[in-house]
Design an enzyme around this catalytic site. Structure first.
Site, mmCIF file in Angstrom:
data_model
loop_
_atom_site.group_PDB
_atom_site.id
_atom_site.type_symbol
_atom_site.label_atom_id
_atom_site.label_comp_id
_atom_site.label_asym_id
_atom_site.label_seq_id
_atom_site.Cartn_x
_atom_site.Cartn_y
_atom_site.Cartn_z
ATOM 1 N N ASP A 47 -10.945 -80.103 -0.255
ATOM 2 C CA ASP A 47 -10.696 -78.288 -0.352
ATOM 3 C C ASP A 47 -11.189 -77.168 0.649
ATOM 4 O OD1 ASP A 47 -9.740 -76.240 -0.921
ATOM 5 O OD2 ASP A 47 -8.921 -76.292 -2.732
ATOM 6 N N ASN A 106 -8.358 -75.836 11.374
ATOM 7 C CA ASN A 106 -6.686 -74.876 11.429
ATOM 8 C C ASN A 106 -6.167 -74.654 10.068
ATOM 9 O OD1 ASN A 106 -3.861 -75.853 12.133
ATOM 10 N ND2 ASN A 106 -4.390 -77.250 10.775
ATOM 11 N N TYR A 159 -2.305 -61.846 5.355
ATOM 12 C CA TYR A 159 -1.909 -62.785 6.420
ATOM 13 C C TYR A 159 -2.500 -62.273 7.577
ATOM 14 C CZ TYR A 159 -0.599 -67.029 9.586
ATOM 15 O OH TYR A 159 -0.372 -67.992 10.704
ATOM 16 N N LYS A 196 -5.713 -62.690 10.271
ATOM 17 C CA LYS A 196 -6.049 -63.611 11.303
ATOM 18 C C LYS A 196 -6.574 -63.105 12.483
ATOM 19 C CE LYS A 196 -3.855 -67.743 10.280
ATOM 20 N NZ LYS A 196 -4.730 -68.785 10.478
ATOM 21 N N THR A 205 7.360 -75.775 11.847
ATOM 22 C CA THR A 205 5.975 -76.302 10.195
ATOM 23 C C THR A 205 6.199 -76.791 8.543
ATOM 24 O OG1 THR A 205 4.495 -74.979 10.031
ATOM 25 C CG2 THR A 205 4.260 -76.551 11.978
ATOM 26 N N LEU A 240 5.077 -75.869 6.394
ATOM 27 C CA LEU A 240 4.545 -74.360 6.402
ATOM 28 C C LEU A 240 5.160 -73.153 6.937
ATOM 29 C CD1 LEU A 240 3.174 -71.947 5.333
ATOM 30 C CD2 LEU A 240 2.128 -71.234 7.353
HETATM 31 N N1 LIG Z 1 3.677 -72.659 12.121
HETATM 32 C C1 LIG Z 1 3.309 -71.203 12.277
HETATM 33 O O1 LIG Z 1 4.463 -70.622 12.536
HETATM 34 C C2 LIG Z 1 2.175 -70.776 12.852
HETATM 35 C C3 LIG Z 1 2.182 -69.903 13.545
HETATM 36 C C4 LIG Z 1 0.604 -69.069 13.950
HETATM 37 C C5 LIG Z 1 -0.356 -69.804 13.119
HETATM 38 N N2 LIG Z 1 -0.633 -70.843 12.419
HETATM 39 C C6 LIG Z 1 -1.240 -71.433 11.276
HETATM 40 O O2 LIG Z 1 -1.382 -72.825 12.154
HETATM 41 C C7 LIG Z 1 -2.336 -73.370 10.711
HETATM 42 C C8 LIG Z 1 -0.746 -74.481 10.602
HETATM 43 O O3 LIG Z 1 -0.011 -73.793 10.609
HETATM 44 P P1 LIG Z 1 0.957 -75.097 10.189
HETATM 45 O O4 LIG Z 1 2.820 -74.471 9.946
HETATM 46 O O5 LIG Z 1 0.765 -76.147 10.582
HETATM 47 O O6 LIG Z 1 1.350 -74.914 7.856
HETATM 48 P P2 LIG Z 1 1.073 -76.640 7.509
HETATM 49 O O7 LIG Z 1 1.329 -76.226 5.819
HETATM 50 O O8 LIG Z 1 2.654 -76.904 7.940
HETATM 51 O O9 LIG Z 1 -0.037 -76.957 7.445
HETATM 52 C C9 LIG Z 1 -0.836 -77.219 6.643
HETATM 53 C C10 LIG Z 1 -1.809 -77.941 6.631
HETATM 54 O O10 LIG Z 1 -2.887 -77.527 6.851
HETATM 55 C C11 LIG Z 1 -4.044 -78.280 4.413
HETATM 56 N N3 LIG Z 1 -3.963 -77.487 4.088
HETATM 57 C C12 LIG Z 1 -3.683 -76.403 3.804
HETATM 58 N N4 LIG Z 1 -4.187 -75.818 2.527
HETATM 59 C C13 LIG Z 1 -5.847 -76.180 2.648
HETATM 60 C C14 LIG Z 1 -6.936 -76.397 2.071
HETATM 61 N N5 LIG Z 1 -6.724 -75.645 0.963
HETATM 62 N N6 LIG Z 1 -7.772 -77.903 2.042
HETATM 63 C C15 LIG Z 1 -7.380 -78.450 2.802
HETATM 64 N N7 LIG Z 1 -6.463 -78.656 3.810
HETATM 65 C C16 LIG Z 1 -5.352 -77.325 3.661
HETATM 66 C C17 LIG Z 1 -2.310 -78.538 4.678
HETATM 67 O O11 LIG Z 1 -2.719 -79.750 4.208
HETATM 68 C C18 LIG Z 1 -1.826 -79.184 5.615
HETATM 69 O O12 LIG Z 1 -1.815 -80.729 6.072
HETATM 70 C C19 LIG Z 1 -2.396 -72.446 10.357
HETATM 71 O O13 LIG Z 1 -3.612 -71.439 10.225
HETATM 72 C C20 LIG Z 1 -1.845 -70.986 9.872
HETATM 73 O O14 LIG Z 1 -1.345 -69.686 9.435
HETATM 74 C C21 LIG Z 1 1.008 -71.532 11.889
#
Ligand SMILES: NC(=O)c1ccc[n+]([C@@H]2O[C@H](COP(=O)([O-])OP(=O)(O)OC[C@H]3O[C@@H](n4cnc5c(N)ncnc54)[C@H](O)[C@@H]3O)[C@@H](O)[C@H]2O)c1
Length: 265
Positions: A67, A94, A159, A163, A194, A196
């Site tokens: 975590d 990430n 958020y 970032k 994704t 998320l």
């Molecule tokens: N999806 C998008 O459009 C988007 C756009 C810009 C930035 N992001 C950034 O990209 C990153 C990944 O986003 P995503 O959309 O793939 O998210 P997601 O929720 O689909 O995946 C997130 C991953 O992080 C892990 N995670 C979350 N909290 C955790 C914790 N406390 N400890 C360990 N692991 C943890 C989850 O288990 C998962 O594997 C994030 O930092 C998000 O802010 C996403």
């Protein structure tokens, strides 16, 4: 003949690698010969990905349950990697979270503090504990920020702030670590489908319309993919040897041109 693999035998850590963007990054590095250690909280998805990727190669993957909001877990992630492989060439920060959209009036200080800990301090701590190894290898750090750090986003002040701070921290770290030949860069994805993104869409009044609007927000006319995020990270790690402190927008042109933006009725 030279190997077509672009990160062969390098050791890479990816936080939040079991799903979404992190999963795309883990996969691309394994496909390019790296030994990837990735963490997440959900053990089942992490172990399933580890098994799948180790069956395909040519690199390898190792899942560590962790975590990243807990400093002791982060320390353990780094020490497990160092004990197993004896080096760290690249750290990809990430793991992060986008809370449900809320106005400033509805947002509490504790919610803001918790998100700073999860999205920002975790990146700082993972980097801090990995740096002794990264310095030995003249390695690099890749921080996943977001396009919204540059263009803002409605009802997402904490958020967007986390970032934005990631981009600023990337630049400050690039300055400090240049003496050790460690590069520190940033990726800022726009809309990438994704789990998320799906979760946030499902909280809106019309999920299908929200997804369609998300796809149409890019000049390229679609969302980005997890694999494209992986390829961008691989570029920064393996090819971008003259880049440090940069923020690579992975946005399909979403920030360009005027659109219908006024909220004044
Ligand atoms: N999806 C998008 O459009 C988007 C756009 C810009 C930035 N992001 C950034 O990209 C990153 C990944 O986003 P995503 O959309 O793939 O998210 P997601 O929720 O689909 O995946 C997130 C991953 O992080 C892990 N995670 C979350 N909290 C955790 C914790 N406390 N400890 C360990 N692991 C943890 C989850 O288990 C998962 O594997 C994030 O930092 C998000 O802010 C996403």
């Amino acid at each position: 003949m030279a190997s077509a693999l672009r990160y062969s035998d390098k050791v890479v850590i990816v936080t939040g690698g079991s799903k979404g963007i992190g999963k795309g990054i883990v996969r691309v590095f394994v496909e390019n010969g790296a030994k990837v250690v990735f963490c997440a909280r959900g053990v089942e998805a992490g172990q399933a990905l580890e098994t799948e990727l180790n069956g395909v190669g040519p690199g390898s993957s190792l899942f560590v349950s962790c975590d990243i909001s807990k400093e002791e877990d982060i320390k353990r992630l780094i020490s497990v990697t160092a004990e197993r492989f004896g080096r760290i060439d690249c750290l990809v920060n990430n793991a992060g979270w986008h809370p449900p959209h809320k106005s400033i009036d509805e947002t509490t200080a504790d919610e803001f503090r918790d998100l700073l800990n999860l999205n920002l301090i975790s990146y700082f701590l993972a980097t801090k504990y990995a740096l002794p190894y990264l310095r030995q290898c003249q390695g690099n750090v890749i921080n996943v920020s977001s396009l919204v750090a540059t263009i803002g986003q409605k009802h997402a002040v904490p958020y967007v702030a986390t970032k934005g701070a990631i981009i600023a921290m990337t630049k400050a770290m690039a300055v400090d670590e240049s003496q050790f030949k460690v590069r520190v860069n940033c990726i800022s994805p726009g809309n990438v489908m994704t789990p998320l993104w799906e979760e946030l869409a499902s909280q809106s009044s019309n999920a299908a319309a929200t997804i369609k609007a998300g796809e149409e927000a890019q000049l390229i006319g679609r969302m980005g993919t997890e694999a494209e995020c992986g390829l961008a990270a691989l570029f920064l790690a393996s090819d971008a040897s003259f880049c440090t402190g940069v923020d690579l927008l992975l946005s399909g042109g979403a920030e360009l041109n005027y659109g219908h933006k006024s909220q004044i009725s």
